[in-house]
Design an enzyme around this catalytic site. Structure first.
Site, mmCIF file in Angstrom:
data_model
loop_
_atom_site.group_PDB
_atom_site.id
_atom_site.type_symbol
_atom_site.label_atom_id
_atom_site.label_comp_id
_atom_site.label_asym_id
_atom_site.label_seq_id
_atom_site.Cartn_x
_atom_site.Cartn_y
_atom_site.Cartn_z
ATOM 1 N N GLY A 50 0.853 -1.198 0.000
ATOM 2 C CA GLY A 50 0.000 0.000 0.000
ATOM 3 C C GLY A 50 0.880 1.235 0.000
ATOM 4 N N ILE A 74 -2.834 -0.727 -4.884
ATOM 5 C CA ILE A 74 -4.024 -1.227 -5.583
ATOM 6 C C ILE A 74 -4.648 -0.182 -6.503
ATOM 7 C CG2 ILE A 74 -5.763 -0.623 -3.840
ATOM 8 C CD1 ILE A 74 -6.810 -3.564 -4.207
ATOM 9 N N ASP A 183 -5.177 1.530 5.240
ATOM 10 C CA ASP A 183 -6.562 1.993 5.376
ATOM 11 C C ASP A 183 -7.156 1.377 6.642
ATOM 12 O OD1 ASP A 183 -6.396 3.459 3.062
ATOM 13 O OD2 ASP A 183 -7.052 1.797 1.786
ATOM 14 N N GLU A 262 1.394 10.163 3.522
ATOM 15 C CA GLU A 262 0.329 10.146 4.527
ATOM 16 C C GLU A 262 0.892 10.605 5.882
ATOM 17 O OE1 GLU A 262 -2.726 9.532 3.540
ATOM 18 O OE2 GLU A 262 -3.566 9.837 5.553
HETATM 19 N N1 SAM Z 1 1.727 3.989 2.700
HETATM 20 C C1 SAM Z 1 1.372 5.250 2.083
HETATM 21 C C2 SAM Z 1 1.686 6.404 2.982
HETATM 22 O O1 SAM Z 1 1.932 6.171 4.176
HETATM 23 O O2 SAM Z 1 1.690 7.536 2.507
HETATM 24 C C3 SAM Z 1 -0.090 5.274 1.646
HETATM 25 C C4 SAM Z 1 -1.102 5.219 2.752
HETATM 26 S S1 SAM Z 1 -2.775 5.237 2.144
HETATM 27 C C5 SAM Z 1 -3.710 5.752 3.523
HETATM 28 C C6 SAM Z 1 -3.150 3.504 2.017
HETATM 29 C C7 SAM Z 1 -2.810 2.957 0.661
HETATM 30 O O3 SAM Z 1 -2.991 1.547 0.630
HETATM 31 C C8 SAM Z 1 -3.673 3.534 -0.434
HETATM 32 O O4 SAM Z 1 -2.871 4.074 -1.435
HETATM 33 C C9 SAM Z 1 -4.477 2.326 -0.921
HETATM 34 O O5 SAM Z 1 -4.818 2.417 -2.282
HETATM 35 C C10 SAM Z 1 -3.542 1.202 -0.626
HETATM 36 N N2 SAM Z 1 -4.171 -0.113 -0.480
HETATM 37 C C11 SAM Z 1 -5.294 -0.407 0.216
HETATM 38 N N3 SAM Z 1 -5.575 -1.721 0.140
HETATM 39 C C12 SAM Z 1 -4.599 -2.285 -0.625
HETATM 40 C C13 SAM Z 1 -4.344 -3.609 -1.084
HETATM 41 N N4 SAM Z 1 -5.145 -4.609 -0.762
HETATM 42 N N5 SAM Z 1 -3.267 -3.818 -1.867
HETATM 43 C C14 SAM Z 1 -2.451 -2.792 -2.206
HETATM 44 N N6 SAM Z 1 -2.643 -1.524 -1.788
HETATM 45 C C15 SAM Z 1 -3.706 -1.268 -1.026
#
Ligand code: SAM
Length: 287
Positions: A50, A74, A183, A262
């Protein structure tokens, strides 16, 4: 939806050369076979699950020049943003090494990189979501002083990391796994959707090598408690106390706290963050 995602049937069938063309020869080529036989084939060892806009990866890549890092994300447009930025940073790095003007080249390169990533084709993140360009430029440049990464060792894949992770990685292939600001999925009925759960921890333990590390951070206290509860209960993970010596010289800790988009947003909003690091312990005897 997931059906548009393509997964390799097994790690041996994943063509990583598309993502790291300077580091890995095309799957099945003579060079590939040669390196595989010699045991010198490069493989991904660091995975950011993610990864969002990739802040952690871009920070860490120059610190681990000999290792391959991958972001798994994703969302299509977010993944594309990271992919475009990787491309642009690689180009900029090649240009600045040809020009040989060190730091100046790097700074221009990074600015150019973001411009390129942002103007890709309109599928990029919305203005509100996308990290501030000036901010990234400054922070990237400051993130690794004197370390002018080639960014040939970093890539992003669009995948659902909650599915088929073992299709990408062999047992014990990874040395580091990151779950940063996952998330939260607040509603109880949604807790299965959380990226840390007993079932998924078995997969993470499988792909992480003994001695490898798993890091989490979140600004959602309930989610932190949930992740810690599950990780503590899982026999193959052991918490590394926050003040432990092992974390003092670990550049990843600084990265986890400070390098993700984030995480920066949380700081701007003066929120709190909760951190946890775990070590993947050895498999019990006889397994
Ligand atoms: N890790 C990054 C940061 O700290 O800035 C992004 C945090 S963001 C709140 C959560 C990310 O996880 C999003 O970009 C979302 O699309 C991704 N995500 C959620 N479920 C996922 C999955 N099953 N596989 C891959 N990515 C996923």
């Amino acid at each position: 939806a997931d059906h548009s995602l393509v997964y390799p049937p097994s790690p041996d069938q994943m063509d990583w050369s598309q993502h790291y063309p300077e580091r890995i020869p095309p799957l099945g080529s003579e060079e590939y076979k040669k390196q595989k036989e010699a045991g010198t084939l490069a493989k991904v060892e660091i995975a950011d699950v993610g990864c969002g806009f990739g802040g952690l990866l871009f920070f860490l890549a120059p610190h681990f020049p000999d290792q391959l890092l991958v972001g798994m994300e994703i969302r299509t447009s977010v993944t594309q943003y990271v992919v475009d930025k990787v491309q642009a940073l690689r180009l900029a790095s090649r240009r600045s090494s040809i020009g040989g003007n060190g730091d100046t080249g790097k700074q221009e390169g990074v600015a150019g990189a973001d411009a390129a990533a942002n103007t890709a084709d309109g599928t990029g993140p919305t203005a509100a979501e996308a990290p501030n360009e000036a901010q990234i430029n400054t922070e990237l440049v400051h993130s690794a002083p004197g370390v002018a990464g080639s960014y040939e060792n970093v890539a992003a894949l669009r995948v659902n990391a909650m599915k088929f992770l073992p299709n990408f990685f062999h047992r014990a292939q990874l040395s580091k796994l990151f779950f940063l600001h996952p998330d939260p999925h607040f509603k109880k009925a949604k807790s299965k959707a959380r990226i840390i759960s007993s079932t998924l921890l078995a997969e993470y333990a499988f792909v992480l090598r003994p001695g490898g590390r798993l890091y989490t951070i979140t600004d959602v206290h309930d989610l932190h408690l949930w992740m810690v509860k599950h990780l503590d209960a899982f026999p193959l993970f052991e918490r590394i106390p926050d003040d432990d010596e092992r974390l003092k010289d670990d550049v990843c800790v600084d990265a986890v706290w400070n390098a993700t988009e984030e995480g920066k947003k949380v700081v701007r909003n003066r929120g709190d963050k909760w951190f946890a690091a775990y070590e993947r312990i050895k498999d019990p005897e006889g397994e």
